[in-house]
Design a protein around this motif. Structure first.
Motif, PDB file in Angstrom:
ATOM      1  N   TYR A 221      -5.853  -8.109   7.966  1.00 56.47           N
ATOM      2  CA  TYR A 221      -4.835  -7.045   7.602  1.00 56.47           C
ATOM      3  C   TYR A 221      -3.848  -7.264   6.505  1.00 56.47           C
ATOM      4  O   TYR A 221      -3.589  -6.427   5.535  1.00 56.47           O
ATOM      5  N   GLU A 222      -3.656  -8.417   6.474  1.00 55.55           N
ATOM      6  CA  GLU A 222      -2.767  -8.948   5.383  1.00 55.55           C
ATOM      7  C   GLU A 222      -3.464  -8.754   4.102  1.00 55.55           C
ATOM      8  O   GLU A 222      -2.748  -8.650   3.053  1.00 55.55           O
ATOM      9  N   GLY A 223      -4.820  -9.453   4.206  1.00 56.76           N
ATOM     10  CA  GLY A 223      -5.619  -9.585   3.020  1.00 56.76           C
ATOM     11  C   GLY A 223      -5.863  -8.133   2.316  1.00 56.76           C
ATOM     12  O   GLY A 223      -5.849  -7.859   1.035  1.00 56.76           O
ATOM     13  N   TRP A 224      -6.010  -7.263   3.482  1.00 59.76           N
ATOM     14  CA  TRP A 224      -6.369  -5.678   3.064  1.00 59.76           C
ATOM     15  C   TRP A 224      -5.010  -5.108   2.531  1.00 59.76           C
ATOM     16  O   TRP A 224      -5.180  -4.400   1.429  1.00 59.76           O
ATOM     17  N   SER A 225      -4.011  -5.430   2.969  1.00 58.82           N
ATOM     18  CA  SER A 225      -2.481  -4.845   2.323  1.00 58.82           C
ATOM     19  C   SER A 225      -2.358  -5.376   1.248  1.00 58.82           C
ATOM     20  O   SER A 225      -1.913  -4.563   0.274  1.00 58.82           O
ATOM     21  N   ALA A 227      -4.536  -6.103  -1.235  1.00 64.01           N
ATOM     22  CA  ALA A 227      -5.400  -5.355  -2.027  1.00 64.01           C
ATOM     23  C   ALA A 227      -5.291  -4.000  -2.182  1.00 64.01           C
ATOM     24  O   ALA A 227      -5.521  -3.260  -3.307  1.00 64.01           O
ATOM     25  N   HIS A 228      -4.317  -3.600  -1.333  1.00 67.90           N
ATOM     26  CA  HIS A 228      -4.109  -1.877  -1.356  1.00 67.90           C
ATOM     27  C   HIS A 228      -2.561  -1.712  -0.910  1.00 67.90           C
ATOM     28  O   HIS A 228      -2.111  -1.342  -0.033  1.00 67.90           O
ATOM     29  N   PRO A 229      -1.875  -2.172  -1.771  1.00 67.09           N
ATOM     30  CA  PRO A 229      -0.401  -2.155  -1.806  1.00 67.09           C
ATOM     31  C   PRO A 229       0.201  -0.856  -1.629  1.00 67.09           C
ATOM     32  O   PRO A 229       1.308  -0.520  -0.908  1.00 67.09           O
ATOM     33  N   THR A 230      -0.286   0.233  -2.194  1.00 70.09           N
ATOM     34  CA  THR A 230       0.054   1.567  -1.910  1.00 70.09           C
ATOM     35  C   THR A 230      -0.869   2.475  -0.644  1.00 70.09           C
ATOM     36  O   THR A 230      -0.507   3.358  -0.597  1.00 70.09           O
ATOM     37  N   GLY A 231      -1.474   1.686  -0.113  1.00 70.79           N
ATOM     38  CA  GLY A 231      -2.359   2.088   1.135  1.00 70.79           C
ATOM     39  C   GLY A 231      -3.550   2.488   0.946  1.00 70.79           C
ATOM     40  O   GLY A 231      -4.066   2.127  -0.395  1.00 70.79           O
TER      41      GLY A 231
END
Length: 247
Positions: A221-225, A227-231
């Motif tokens: 989830y940290e990696g996903w966050s 890559a998608h800083p604004t959601g």
């Protein structure tokens, strides 16, 4: 008395049914269910230990594929079902009135569920099984995170990892239900012989038996966050996009 049947001899039924107090010696009517639920739980936990150690042996054999993989997953599934029976057993104790528990407490002495040999083995199994799974993925040269990032490529290892996580989850659920049973029976702040129940048991709820299987979720989830800083970016289908443009 008629002679015991082969069924009774094989299962040692007379000895088994003699392990509970006879009615005249019971502190109250509910002492029978109290003894049987806890005795049955010790037997189920013994079987959990038996199956989990067998599963560890399957991992240690070094080949986690084909029939051995199926056998290993079947063993884990059996353990999950046994854990469900342990959960159901606690629900039976929900029917016990606090006054009756106090009568049982008077004859129980200084005994505590924390002293249960089956419970202690349940707490130790995670640390005994994990090294075998860690060695299995090391032999395949696959980092744990890669198993979750490419689940289709590592479906066999993922199935085992998720089976272990299910064991962890159900064990935590069982501990949580035990806490609720304590609250229901003697309240949230009543001190026990081993310390304050709420503090002692709630501390146990924060224990994870396969912590790396929980940590890998944080990593994903940290990696996903990052890559998608604004959601998440929502892509509308053609029909939904048409409705939006018509507004």
């Amino acid at each position: 008395m008629p002679p015991p049947t082969d069924y009774e001899i094989y299962l040692r039924v007379p000895e088994l049914l003699a392990l509970q107090k006879p009615a005249p010696e019971q502190a109250c009517h509910d002492e029978m269910q109290f003894q049987i639920v806890h005795q049955a739980a010790e037997l189920w936990m013994k079987l959990v230990e038996h199956e989990m150690l067998h599963f560890r042996h399957t991992l240690d054999e070094g080949v986690l594929e084909g029939p051995r993989l199926v056998h290993g997953l079947t063993t884990l599934r059996r353990v999950h079902l046994i854990q469900g029976l342990l959960l159901d057993g606690i629900q039976v104790l929900y029917t016990m009135h606090p006054r009756d528990y106090m009568r049982i407490r008077a004859v129980l002495g200084r005994g505590s569920g924390q002293e249960s040999p089956g419970f202690r083995r349940m707490l130790a199994l995670g640390g005994e099984v994990w090294p075998s799974f860690a060695a299995a993925i090391l032999r395949r040269d696959v980092p744990l995170r890669a198993i979750y990032e490419e689940p289709e490529r590592h479906a066999d290892l993922l199935s085992v990892a998720e089976g272990l996580l299910e064991f962890d989850l159900r064990l935590q659920e069982w501990r949580n239900r035990h806490v609720l049973l304590v609250y229901r029976t003697i309240g949230c702040g009543t001190p026990s012989l081993k310390g304050k129940h709420s503090e002692l048991l709630e501390k146990g709820l924060r224990t994870q038996f396969f912590p790396k299987l929980w940590e890998v979720r944080d990593e994903l989830y940290e990696g996903w966050s990052q890559a998608h800083p604004t959601g998440a970016t929502v892509t509308l289908g053609p029909m939904a996009a048409g409705r939006e443009s018509a507004k």
